[in-house]
Design a protein around this motif. Structure first.
Motif, PDB file in Angstrom:
ATOM      1  N   TRP A 122      -6.564   0.545  -2.741  1.00  0.00           N
ATOM      2  CA  TRP A 122      -5.707   1.727  -2.596  1.00  0.00           C
ATOM      3  C   TRP A 122      -5.637   2.503  -3.900  1.00  0.00           C
ATOM      4  O   TRP A 122      -5.979   2.009  -4.968  1.00  0.00           O
ATOM      5  CB  TRP A 122      -4.317   1.343  -2.108  1.00  0.00           C
ATOM      6  CG  TRP A 122      -3.483   0.567  -3.096  1.00  0.00           C
ATOM      7  CD1 TRP A 122      -3.600  -0.751  -3.403  1.00  0.00           C
ATOM      8  CD2 TRP A 122      -2.415   1.082  -3.900  1.00  0.00           C
ATOM      9  NE1 TRP A 122      -2.665  -1.115  -4.340  1.00  0.00           N
ATOM     10  CE2 TRP A 122      -1.918   0.001  -4.664  1.00  0.00           C
ATOM     11  CE3 TRP A 122      -1.814   2.333  -4.029  1.00  0.00           C
ATOM     12  CZ2 TRP A 122      -0.857   0.147  -5.570  1.00  0.00           C
ATOM     13  CZ3 TRP A 122      -0.750   2.483  -4.912  1.00  0.00           C
ATOM     14  CH2 TRP A 122      -0.284   1.385  -5.681  1.00  0.00           C
ATOM     15  N   LYS A 123      -5.224   3.773  -3.766  1.00  0.00           N
ATOM     16  CA  LYS A 123      -5.037   4.641  -4.924  1.00  0.00           C
ATOM     17  C   LYS A 123      -3.657   5.271  -4.842  1.00  0.00           C
ATOM     18  O   LYS A 123      -3.250   5.736  -3.771  1.00  0.00           O
ATOM     19  CB  LYS A 123      -6.054   5.789  -4.921  1.00  0.00           C
ATOM     20  CG  LYS A 123      -7.478   5.402  -5.214  1.00  0.00           C
ATOM     21  CD  LYS A 123      -8.365   6.647  -5.229  1.00  0.00           C
ATOM     22  CE  LYS A 123      -9.788   6.287  -5.643  1.00  0.00           C
ATOM     23  NZ  LYS A 123     -10.609   7.503  -5.830  1.00  0.00           N
ATOM     24  N   LEU A 124      -2.993   5.302  -5.976  1.00  0.00           N
ATOM     25  CA  LEU A 124      -1.765   6.099  -6.065  1.00  0.00           C
ATOM     26  C   LEU A 124      -2.193   7.539  -6.327  1.00  0.00           C
ATOM     27  O   LEU A 124      -2.823   7.830  -7.348  1.00  0.00           O
ATOM     28  CB  LEU A 124      -0.879   5.595  -7.213  1.00  0.00           C
ATOM     29  CG  LEU A 124       0.420   6.371  -7.398  1.00  0.00           C
ATOM     30  CD1 LEU A 124       1.370   6.152  -6.222  1.00  0.00           C
ATOM     31  CD2 LEU A 124       1.104   5.995  -8.713  1.00  0.00           C
ATOM     32  N   LEU A 125      -1.884   8.451  -5.422  1.00  0.00           N
ATOM     33  CA  LEU A 125      -2.292   9.853  -5.583  1.00  0.00           C
ATOM     34  C   LEU A 125      -1.224  10.689  -6.269  1.00  0.00           C
ATOM     35  O   LEU A 125      -1.524  11.677  -6.921  1.00  0.00           O
ATOM     36  CB  LEU A 125      -2.646  10.461  -4.225  1.00  0.00           C
ATOM     37  CG  LEU A 125      -3.799   9.777  -3.487  1.00  0.00           C
ATOM     38  CD1 LEU A 125      -4.016  10.419  -2.111  1.00  0.00           C
ATOM     39  CD2 LEU A 125      -5.090   9.832  -4.298  1.00  0.00           C
ATOM     40  N   ASN A 126       0.032  10.302  -6.094  1.00  0.00           N
ATOM     41  CA  ASN A 126       1.099  10.992  -6.821  1.00  0.00           C
ATOM     42  C   ASN A 126       2.379  10.177  -6.735  1.00  0.00           C
ATOM     43  O   ASN A 126       2.568   9.392  -5.808  1.00  0.00           O
ATOM     44  CB  ASN A 126       1.341  12.403  -6.262  1.00  0.00           C
ATOM     45  CG  ASN A 126       1.636  13.408  -7.378  1.00  0.00           C
ATOM     46  OD1 ASN A 126       2.026  13.019  -8.476  1.00  0.00           O
ATOM     47  ND2 ASN A 126       1.434  14.684  -7.086  1.00  0.00           N
ATOM     48  N   THR A 127       3.245  10.377  -7.705  1.00  0.00           N
ATOM     49  CA  THR A 127       4.579   9.794  -7.673  1.00  0.00           C
ATOM     50  C   THR A 127       5.540  10.844  -7.122  1.00  0.00           C
ATOM     51  O   THR A 127       5.149  11.982  -6.852  1.00  0.00           O
ATOM     52  CB  THR A 127       5.042   9.390  -9.078  1.00  0.00           C
ATOM     53  OG1 THR A 127       5.053  10.563  -9.905  1.00  0.00           O
ATOM     54  CG2 THR A 127       4.106   8.356  -9.688  1.00  0.00           C
TER      55      THR A 127
END
Lengths: 606, 606
Positions: A122-127
């Motif tokens: 998975w990737k964190l795309l934004n907080t």
């Protein structure tokens, strides 16, 4: 938001990764048991996080819906390792494998409730900072706060659904009209200001200094010119503008489904409109409407319901009873120009306090008070019953079909006031007694509108619909002899007491248009200056034509059951005509004003 | 128009009848041999009248086409009796019987050419004055006259067809995007003025005195906010506004197909766009396009074609030859920052006079002149050939692949000027030598645009696309170190040398957006005041997103092969931004200005 949470969100930004070439395989409302074992890629927002038994469960949300995704150290330790950073409204992309949920853990109320996705990567795309209100259907934030953060308000499923349905309605309209050989033709936004009708929004011209464009209140004249041009069948879903003081359900800019046809009469326009509305209700709500819709004349609507857009989902009619009281000892009724009554069956249970509330309500419509009689078994209970003769009572009983337990409300005075007060009270009473059936769509054509109405401010007759509306055949002479009596070839479409569309057959002849302007008190010079080009167009082979326009915003309100027009407009203005999100309108630079040769007067402070 | 003709037309008005309940059964482009014997009702305009053998023949025209109708005293004497009044552009409704045309009288070039309708009953619906120009495709009236009588100009079949095709293109776009789950969402017209970009049209607010709305130059910020709101896939066919000095192919208001997508990279936007354009060309022209389209970087386009929207329907490339002349005796070339050449194969036939015309042409682009060499069998003919060494000639011959009969054009100086002058000359040369194939649609993606361009007026870098465009991955530091070198995640779609669309992947992160405004020379306060709401939105879980916008007017121009953008806009403005039909813009009343707290400065007369 506490500083601590802010710090966490900022710290988490280091984990943000670019999307790269990851491609979604499914929406968050798509996976089910048929997808078990599939490798999928989903992207969306964290609606909810739950940690249980060493696993992290996320409800991942996109426009379509929710899917449960699972970070498990046993399934993929790398993917699980940093998942603890995930917070509400964080944006992420996950790749994983679809699995059946364990026994007893399926959720039948969710489309994707049979499955969950075990995350392999998975990737964190934004907080996301903590939102000023929760992203859920039930929200208790003030409307102003929600308008300021409109992009968050629009994430609420209920609101998002309104725009999905609005889109469906628009496409439904276009497909229907396309099948009937209508052409969507775009008309200008920068048009000419005309003094008739509502106040125009003006746009100063820089190239032609001292001159102004106006934003269109409707494309009325352009659509008529398109008919003169032989375009035959035109439509447009088009923005219109009115610089009026805003009421709760008005916006300075609004959208109209604008339709015009050549070589038609009223019936053909109405039949086309019935087909259009039927298609929209079928496509959007899967509701089958029955056409043709009921017709009622304006005069009948006013007599029976007191308003020109009656809600016919419930009965409760008004009745004029003037003649009954002509000789009455009750002088208020005896002397009144009109006495009108509304019998409320079994309405006698209303308390004095409730009647007082209704009495206050009718004052909005110019009433002095609200006369009432409760029909008891042994007596007529009323502040003025003692003035009524037995004959009057008998006459009322027969005329209104009175029964024990009823209440009658009365208005006496000018007909406009009587109708307006009782016609609006009718709706309040219906709400009080739960007379309005749910999920019922009562369509009604109101026809034979007056051509003119008297404008007390301007002390002249103005066009009831607009000055391009044709008079009914044979009534031309009456236009000057007795303007109040003349009927127009105009019609409104009413749904559950809301006007959702209105139109008319138009004048298509110079002499008739000149006669109309004359009847409205225009000098020949004024008429020529404002509308000379239209009247000239009528001299070059204008076909008979007519049309209708629907209020798109109102229609979508009714389709979605929304309480406010702001719920069906993506970026609405407040009642002060401001946009709380972008802060429009705003001050502009001195240079911008100089370019337009404008100066501001000193602004008076309220 | 002579008084006599005017009198006739007015006299004929006595014959006008109301439409009544007559209903058309067919358009004027529908009847054929299958309808022989049918009773039909047609309505339309008299295109042409011919009297022959006691019969009156009318070509009846509507939007769809023409049908021949016949008034015969033998068939119906009543119908024939008054038909002699019919004149060009009169409007009529006829009822009659479809018959086969007599042998030898059929017209294979007309859809309805096999049949004619014998009239049994008819109504004159309107008369027409003699039109100021003929209603036919070939028209020699001035454009201003045609704009003044736009409703007549639109009756010409060629122009009417443009709007039929424009409608088809719009519906095609909508169906394609609908299938891909895009939502059409309407964004406001009354928005906030921002100083970046072109000049805004302003709309003074009455409710908020001294404040102004701006009409949108594009819905850029709203579509990005819709992505932040999770709307996922948005589109709109939307009106946009720019208050710029108009060029031949610009209008103050224009229409854009505006598209935005979440969770995508460049390739996904481009693939969607290729599908969209392919659908439109299939639906409108029955042309099958081949996707994916060719890609070319901006740098390559500038090197080979001198422009960022190369017409690749023909070869004719530019070549930089600076190094060949570094030591040349021809000092103009030796000292120039850049020397660029365009070889025109077999171009040696150009006359001195033609070369002079090209020389004048390139001056538009800042060139001082136009150097040229004709390659003859025995010599190089040129005003400066004598300065060239054999080595330079040899080098040029090899580099450009010269052959006898060619001509070479040169520009020397600043790269921008060289590219612009030769890049535009290239099109003129192609026209002169008929190098441009007809009915060819060459699509080209131009990619890797610069992020910034230097604005010589403002003496600062400005955004090449707009300030919301993302920088290419890894080039953030370069934005301040060497702004001219930085590439954007921006792309244009070019068709036959016209830019029909452009877009980019956007910034979706507050820090990056702040960094961008900083690089553009905004103070933090300015950036916050103008775009603070957008940057704040990016802090609440903004997804990666990007999009594209197509110029609808330009696209329809290319689809219809129209020479002017005014041919595809129903009611266009002149180059002075006026509407000759309605006379907009115009003066407004003192009261309207007072309501807005505005005064006019004294207007300077030209």
């Amino acid at each position: 938001m506490s500083d601590q949470i802010l710090d966490i969100q900022q710290e988490h930004q280091q984990y943000i990764e670019p999307l790269g070439n990851w491609v979604r395989t499914h929406s968050c409302c798509e996976l089910n048991a048929n997808n078990i074992g599939a490798e999928v890629c989903l992207m969306g927002w964290v609606q909810f996080r739950r940690d249980h038994g060493g696993l992290i469960f996320i409800d991942l949300r996109d426009r379509a819906g929710l899917t449960q995704v699972v970070f498990s150290p046993d399934f993929n330790a790398d993917a699980h390792k940093t998942a603890h950073i995930l917070r509400t409204e964080y944006v992420l992309a996950i790749k994983g494998v679809v699995r059946h949920r364990p026994d007893g853990m399926t959720n039948a109320t969710m489309v994707t409730g049979e499955v969950e996705v075990y995350v392999s990567e998975w990737k964190l795309l934004n907080t996301a900072k903590t939102t000023p209100f929760q992203i859920e259907d039930r929200v208790d934030a003030s409307e102003n706060l929600r308008l300021e953060y409109r992009y968050l308000d629009l994430r609420r499923p209920k609101l998002a659904r309104n725009f999905i349905l609005r889109n469906r309605a628009a496409q439904s309209v276009r497909r229907y009209l396309d099948e009937l050989n209508f052409l969507e033709v775009e008309t200008p936004c920068l048009t000419k200001s005309t003094p008739e009708g509502a106040r125009d929004f003006l746009v100063p011209s820089r190239v032609n200094q001292g001159m102004f464009y106006a934003l269109p209140q409707s494309p009325q004249i352009f659509k008529q010119l398109l008919m003169v041009s032989g375009m035959d069948r035109y439509y447009q879903i088009v923005r219109c503008f009115r610089d009026e003081d805003l009421r709760a359900d008005r916006q300075p800019e609004f959208t109209q489904i604008d339709i015009e046809m050549s070589f038609v009469d009223e019936l053909q326009v109405q039949t086309m409109a019935e087909g259009l509305v039927s298609r929209v209700f079928k496509d959007c709500l899967d509701v089958e409407l029955t056409a043709p819709f009921v017709r009622m004349t304006y005069d009948q609507a006013m007599a029976d319901y007191g308003v020109d857009k009656p809600d016919t989902r419930f009965d409760l009619k008004l009745k004029e009873v003037t003649s009954i009281f002509r000789e009455s000892e009750f002088k208020v009724f005896a002397k009144a120009e009109m006495v009108k009554a509304m019998r409320v069956p079994a309405g006698g249970e209303l308390s004095r306090k409730e009647i007082d509330v209704f009495t206050e309500f009718v004052k909005i419509y110019g009433a002095q008070g609200l006369a009432w009689i409760k029909i008891k078994a042994d007596e007529w209970q009323s502040p003025f019953a003692k003035f009524l003769s037995d004959a009057e009572k008998q006459n009322l009983t027969e005329t209104l079909g009175l029964e024990v337990g009823d209440i009658i409300f009365f208005q006496a005075g000018a007909p406009d006031m009587c109708n307006s007060a009782l016609g609006n009270l009718r709706l309040e009473v219906a709400k009080r007694f739960n007379l309005i059936p749910e999920n019922t769509f009562n369509f009604l054509w109101v026809t034979d509108f007056p051509l003119f109405e008297y404008d007390a401010d301007e002390k002249r007759y103005v066009a009831c619909h607009h000055p391009f509306t044709a008079v009914q055949v044979g009534q031309e002479a009456l236009m000057k002899e007795d303007p109040a009596k003349v009927k127009a070839r105009a019609y409104d479409l009413v749904l559950n007491g809301s006007e959702i569309g209105g139109g008319s057959i138009r004048i298509h002849n110079r002499a008739q248009q000149e006669y109309m302007f004359d009847a409205l008190g225009f000098t020949k010079e004024e008429a020529d200056k404002q509308f000379g080009f239209l009247m000239e167009a009528f001299e070059y082979g204008a076909p008979p034509h007519g049309g209708i326009a629907f209020g798109m915003d109102r229609l979508v309100m009714l389709l979605t059951g929304s309480p406010s027009i702001r719920d069906v407009i993506a970026f609405p203005k407040t009642q002060k005509a401001t946009c709380l999100l972008t802060d429009a309108p705003s001050e502009v630079s001195a240079r911008q004003l100089r370019d337009l040769s404008l100066r501001l007067r000193e602004v008076k402070q309220d």
